[in-house]
Design an enzyme around this catalytic site. Structure first.
Site, PDB file in Angstrom:
ATOM      1  N   HIS A  87      -1.113   4.628  -0.393  1.00  0.00           N
ATOM      2  CA  HIS A  87      -2.112   5.508   0.243  1.00  0.00           C
ATOM      3  C   HIS A  87      -1.755   6.991   0.182  1.00  0.00           C
ATOM      4  CE1 HIS A  87      -5.187   2.818   1.567  1.00  0.00           C
ATOM      5  NE2 HIS A  87      -4.310   2.003   2.135  1.00  0.00           N
ATOM      6  N   ASP A 121       0.823  -1.219   0.000  1.00  0.00           N
ATOM      7  CA  ASP A 121       0.000   0.000   0.000  1.00  0.00           C
ATOM      8  C   ASP A 121       0.856   1.268   0.000  1.00  0.00           C
ATOM      9  OD1 ASP A 121      -1.605  -2.173   0.723  1.00  0.00           O
ATOM     10  OD2 ASP A 121      -2.971  -0.938   1.882  1.00  0.00           O
ATOM     11  N   ASP A 172      -3.875   0.024  -3.727  1.00  0.00           N
ATOM     12  CA  ASP A 172      -4.077   1.069  -2.713  1.00  0.00           C
ATOM     13  C   ASP A 172      -3.068   2.204  -2.886  1.00  0.00           C
ATOM     14  OD1 ASP A 172      -6.262  -0.203  -1.711  1.00  0.00           O
ATOM     15  OD2 ASP A 172      -5.540  -0.354   0.344  1.00  0.00           O
ATOM     16  N   ASN A 191      -8.348  -2.399  -2.890  1.00  0.00           N
ATOM     17  CA  ASN A 191      -9.754  -2.145  -2.555  1.00  0.00           C
ATOM     18  C   ASN A 191     -10.098  -0.656  -2.589  1.00  0.00           C
ATOM     19  OD1 ASN A 191      -8.084  -2.029  -0.116  1.00  0.00           O
ATOM     20  ND2 ASN A 191      -9.978  -1.633   0.977  1.00  0.00           N
ATOM     21  N   HIS A 192      -9.091   0.227  -2.488  1.00  0.00           N
ATOM     22  CA  HIS A 192      -9.375   1.671  -2.526  1.00  0.00           C
ATOM     23  C   HIS A 192      -9.478   2.214  -3.952  1.00  0.00           C
ATOM     24  CE1 HIS A 192      -9.335   3.377   1.601  1.00  0.00           C
ATOM     25  NE2 HIS A 192      -8.840   2.179   1.870  1.00  0.00           N
TER      26      HIS A 192
END
Length: 525
Positions: free
Chosen positions: A101, A99, A127, A159-160
């Site tokens: 982010h 990730d 992500d 999933n983001h």
């Protein structure tokens, strides 16, 4: 004869005019972000090849590009992604990353640690956006690298990378503030094109989340239709959302899959489920991301047949959300040797929560002073002044009622003054709580209750089995486990607009936030 008068000194030059209001920098070592937006001629050469170093240097200074250039980068990258298979096949040597982010400045550090993309093969597990405040910079830079190195840099979906979470968290708002909703919509189209999994060296399944009870073979992944918004359930959802069970490797239950109560959707998968999948598909291990790790990675219980860790989690966002205090890591696989390289966070520019501007940030101070004045104005009214000249027309009960109305108004304004006072005095705690609640809002009633309520503030999880402890004003989050506990509600799939109640709870679901240059190496054969 009179003596000559001494020569008079020239008057001193007038002082330079003061700089225009707002032009003087409080911290002079920090330059202003460039106001110039890069044009097509600056970003692309004569052959239409992106100048990645020009873009990188501009983004590092917090610069932006013309909207049409942003759209061109996103759309050209999406066209390449659409041509790739749902499960891509990649070869070693390769560096696998977890990730990101929106932590763009840590992404720059990642490439320092992992090696230049010009001569290093990369696989990212998704992500790229949300929670951090430089998500669009991450997208633009990674998409430019994908355009430049389509056969050596690979991007999977997390999933983001979907409309549901980016609307709920920060990415949509960031796109609208820095560019426009057109750029956001282009990103959503591009995210729909991201592959869901990768087969590394015919040995490792690489995916963002994990396994699904509906996926038994690699061909089950290959057959999925990925060009859509991820659904709230089903195999595509599970690849992006599922997690290893909390007692992975020491399970008491023999069920391979159980409802994921942390996410509110998808499943927990256990050690026997992973071992069975690996054996049936002749694989060594599953490499995934999706969960913050204190050390940046975690190797789970070894497979009894291969002696290799059955599952590996990698997380590449150091000091996640500026509160986790975790290290980040990348996984380098070469010559059948796996090395983990850790790195720490890098300094980055500061944004107020949810891209708040300074005027909004100053409102609590202004509000406190205004309400304070109102309270003082209303409080000077004596009992006699509360009566009108025509008092004889009213009975005693009416006069008492009027006085009570005025007193209630004073109490209401006093309560408002208390809210603004707490907002101003405890601003740091408010910031911390805002960052760790999914909507960026404080729990209702916290401010009106004053400091004591703020100290005992709780954020209820959707299923409300246990409230998450809040932060007291003088307290600072100082451990990974504490940050993870406070942030737990953000791991859930947020409620959907078309939510329906099933079996007593929502079937909708949530997700999962001084530079040190040291790196650590750990090997697994």
């Amino acid at each position: 004869m009179a003596a000559p008068e001494p020569a008079r000194a020239a008057p001193p030059p007038p002082p330079p005019p003061p700089p225009p209001l707002g032009a003087d920098r409080v911290v002079k070592a920090v330059p202003f972000p460039p106001t110039h937006r890069l044009t097509s001629e600056e970003v692309f050469d004569m052959d239409g090849i992106p100048r990645v170093d020009v873009l990188k240097n501009h983004l590092v200074k917090e610069g932006r590009v013309d909207e049409e250039i942003a759209l061109r980068i996103i759309n050209e990258g999406a066209a390449i992604l659409r041509r790739e298979k749902t499960m891509i096949e990649v070869e070693a040597p390769i560096t696998v990353c977890g990730d990101i982010h929106g932590q763009f400045f840590d992404l720059m550090k990642l490439f320092e640690v992992g090696g230049s993309p010009a001569n290093t093969r990369y696989l990212f597990l998704g992500d790229y956006v949300d929670r951090g405040y430089f998500s669009i910079e991450c997208v633009l830079y990674l998409w430019v690298l994908k355009i430049l190195y389509p056969s050596t840099l690979f991007l999977l979906r997390g999933n983001h990378e979907c409309r549901h979470l980016t609307e709920y968290f920060t990415f949509k708002q960031e796109c609208k503030i820095k560019y426009s909703e057109r750029v956001y919509e282009a990103c959503m189209e591009a995210f729909d094109s991201l592959p869901l999994a990768a087969l590394l060296n015919q040995q490792f399944l690489c995916v963002h989340g994990g396994l699904s009870p509906e996926i038994h073979t690699l061909d089950d992944i290959r057959r999925l239709d990925r060009f859509k918004e991820p659904p709230a359930f089903g195999p595509m959802c599970d690849l992006l959302w599922s997690d290893p069970s909390e007692d992975f490797g020491n399970e008491k239950s023999q069920e391979h899959f159980s409802h994921n109560t942390v996410r509110g959707c998808s499943y927990f998968y256990n050690y026997p489920a992973v071992c069975e999948f690996l054996q049936n598909n002749n694989l060594l291990s599953i490499i995934r991301a999706h969960e913050a790790q204190d050390a940046g990675y975690r190797m789970y219980r070894k497979s009894q047949t291969t002696g290799f860790p059955s599952l590996i989690t990698i997380f590449s966002a150091p000091n996640y959300l500026d509160v986790y205090n975790n290290k980040a890591a990348v996984l380098k696989y070469e010559n059948n040797v796996m090395n983990i390289r850790q790195f720490n966070c890098s300094p980055h520019p500061y944004w107020l929560p949810n891209f708040m501007d300074v005027f909004t940030w100053s409102l609590p101070f202004v509000g406190e002073k205004v309400t304070e004045m109102l309270v003082n104005v209303l409080s000077i009214c004596s009992d006699d002044e509360l009566m009108t000249e025509g008092e004889d027309q009213f009975d005693v009960g009416s006069a008492a009622a009027r006085k009570e109305i005025i007193r209630n108004k004073i109490r209401a304004i006093g309560k408002m003054a208390r809210v603004f006072s707490v907002l101003r005095e405890e601003s740091e705690s408010v910031l911390t709580l805002k960052g760790l609640t999914p909507t960026g809002m404080l729990p209702s009633g916290v401010l009106a209750g004053g400091r004591q309520t703020l100290q005992s503030a709780t954020v209820e999880a959707i299923e409300a089995e246990k409230a998450i402890r809040g932060s007291s004003p003088p307290h600072r989050i100082c451990s990974f486990e504490e940050a993870k506990g406070l942030d737990r509600i953000n791991e859930r799939m947020p409620p959907r607009k078309d939510a329906v109640q099933q079996d007593g709870f929502n079937s909708l679901n949530t997700a999962h936030t001084t530079e040190n240059h040291g790196t650590g190496n750990h090997s697994a054969q």
